[in-house]
Design an enzyme around this catalytic site. Structure first.
Site, PDB file in Angstrom:
ATOM      1  N   THR A  21       4.316 -20.646 -19.703  1.00  0.00           N
ATOM      2  CA  THR A  21       3.024 -20.949 -20.318  1.00  0.00           C
ATOM      3  C   THR A  21       2.848 -22.433 -20.574  1.00  0.00           C
ATOM      4  OG1 THR A  21       1.736 -20.619 -22.380  1.00  0.00           O
ATOM      5  CG2 THR A  21       4.112 -20.446 -22.551  1.00  0.00           C
ATOM      6  N   ASP A  22       1.581 -22.864 -20.627  1.00  0.00           N
ATOM      7  CA  ASP A  22       1.283 -24.256 -20.987  1.00  0.00           C
ATOM      8  C   ASP A  22       1.641 -24.570 -22.435  1.00  0.00           C
ATOM      9  OD1 ASP A  22      -0.776 -22.802 -22.225  1.00  0.00           O
ATOM     10  OD2 ASP A  22      -2.402 -23.832 -21.162  1.00  0.00           O
ATOM     11  N   GLU A  23       1.806 -23.548 -23.266  1.00  0.00           N
ATOM     12  CA  GLU A  23       2.051 -23.774 -24.688  1.00  0.00           C
ATOM     13  C   GLU A  23       3.397 -24.449 -24.965  1.00  0.00           C
ATOM     14  OE1 GLU A  23       0.801 -20.876 -27.557  1.00  0.00           O
ATOM     15  OE2 GLU A  23      -0.326 -19.763 -26.045  1.00  0.00           O
TER      16      GLU A  23
ATOM     17  N   TYR B  41       6.573 -18.499 -30.791  1.00  0.00           N
ATOM     18  CA  TYR B  41       6.360 -17.981 -29.440  1.00  0.00           C
ATOM     19  C   TYR B  41       6.624 -19.047 -28.396  1.00  0.00           C
ATOM     20  CZ  TYR B  41       3.735 -17.301 -25.147  1.00  0.00           C
ATOM     21  OH  TYR B  41       3.364 -17.277 -23.829  1.00  0.00           O
TER      22      TYR B  41
ATOM     23  N   LYS C 115       9.583 -19.434 -25.436  1.00  0.00           N
ATOM     24  CA  LYS C 115       9.313 -19.583 -24.005  1.00  0.00           C
ATOM     25  C   LYS C 115       9.929 -20.884 -23.470  1.00  0.00           C
ATOM     26  CE  LYS C 115       7.400 -17.461 -21.480  1.00  0.00           C
ATOM     27  NZ  LYS C 115       7.913 -16.380 -20.567  1.00  0.00           N
TER      28      LYS C 115
END
Length: 327
Positions: A122-124, A146, A150
């Site tokens: 993810t970009d997060e 979260y 990741k």
């Protein structure tokens, strides 16, 4: 090719499996624990195809993973705990699933001589960016439990490439939307509530910016990474449409025939990143990726799908309660 797809009963994983089996002759084994966001109905269109096999198991279960991994040529790893609000309420399942579960899969892939391991992220993991777009070489700076879990799993996968020579490719995507998305995420949460005539909650001032990517375009990028990505490389998969949450909500109100009286502002969530944006030069130039579904077209189709499939909806489960619009 024999492909193991983890999390294949979820929103993105099931889109990948349905598309793969519709276009190709690969044999696909889906491994999914069928937690609250996994749904076998997502796989109904391909359940009877000869190339499809389903295994109900948790990626943290080394014995079950080992049995499923035996004989596979490749792994596409979607399985993850993925909702930020839930990670704020309790980080444990995020760390154990996203980090330890990924380690179990990597060990099994090594043990069984799997040829390629695509790790979907993810970009997060980058945190917030005020202007411009992150490149794949940007240091990771996650803000939530979260995104930290990741980031940990990304680094672990890349470490297995460097240490053991495992053929790992990592993809990082922007915010996904489309049919079959579980109703705790921003777009399906708002659409289902608005279609039921209910109010919807908007975090803070609604100024947080996200880049939106149709799930079919995301899966196109993952398939390119599976087939042609360079070993040990990271590829961004973006949709190219940036909107503030408030702008997105305005479009959803129009699509659902509601007005701003249906929206109530709620306090912002902890550690809420202001803006994400991904540079997609690498996957475009190396693998030929380009998003195919214009956002307005994709959003209209998504709203229509939820309107036409009310029997598929279910309210978010568990103790986390209402999740406002804060992608």
């Amino acid at each position: 090719m024999r492909i193991l797809v983890t999390g294949g009963a979820g929103f993105i994983g099931s889109e990948f499996v349905r598309g793969l089996l519709a276009r190709r002759t690969d044999r696909v084994t889906v491994l999914d624990a069928l937690t609250y966001s996994g749904n076998l109905a997502n796989l109904a269109p391909v359940a009877n195809l000869p190339g499809f096999h389903f295994v109900r198991a948790d990626i943290r279960d080394a014995d079950a993973v080992g049995r499923a991994m035996a004989g596979q040529d490749a792994v596409v790893h979607f399985a993850a705990e993925s909702h930020v609000d839930r990670s704020i309420a309790s980080a444990t399942p995020f760390v154990t699933t996203n980090v330890l579960g990924t380690q179990v899969l990597l060990d099994a892939a090594l043990a069984h001589g799997v040829g390629r391991f695509v790790h979907v992220s993810t970009d997060e993991v980058y945190g917030s960016i005020d202007a411009g777009a992150w490149s794949e070489d940007q240091p990771l700076d996650p803000s939530s439990p979260y995104s930290a879990s990741k980031a940990g799993s990304d680094l672990l996968a890349l470490a297995y490439h460097r240490t053991h020579g495992l053929d790992v490719v990592v993809t990082r995507c922007s915010n996904n939307y489309g049919p079959y998305q579980y109703s705790e995420k921003l777009i399906p949460l708002f659409v289902t509530r608005l279609l039921r005539g209910e109010q919807v909650p908007l975090y803070g001032d609604g100024g947080n910016v996200r880049e939106w990517l149709h799930v079919a375009d995301h899966c196109q990028g993952v398939e390119l990474a599976l087939d042609k990505g360079r070993s040990g490389q990271i590829y961004h998969i973006g949709g190219g449409t940036e909107l503030t949450n408030r702008e997105l909500v305005g479009r959803l109100l129009v699509a659902c025939g509601r007005d701003w009286d249906a929206v109530r502002q709620v306090p912002d969530r902890k550690g809420h990143d202001r803006r994400y944006a991904l540079a997609v030069d690498r996957i475009r130039d190396e693998l030929g990726y380009a998003p195919r579904i214009p956002f307005d077209e994709g959003l209209a189709g998504t709203v229509a799908w939820y309107r036409d499939n009310p029997g598929w909806w279910r309210p978010p489960a568990g103790a986390a309660g209402e999740h406002p619009a804060g992608a």
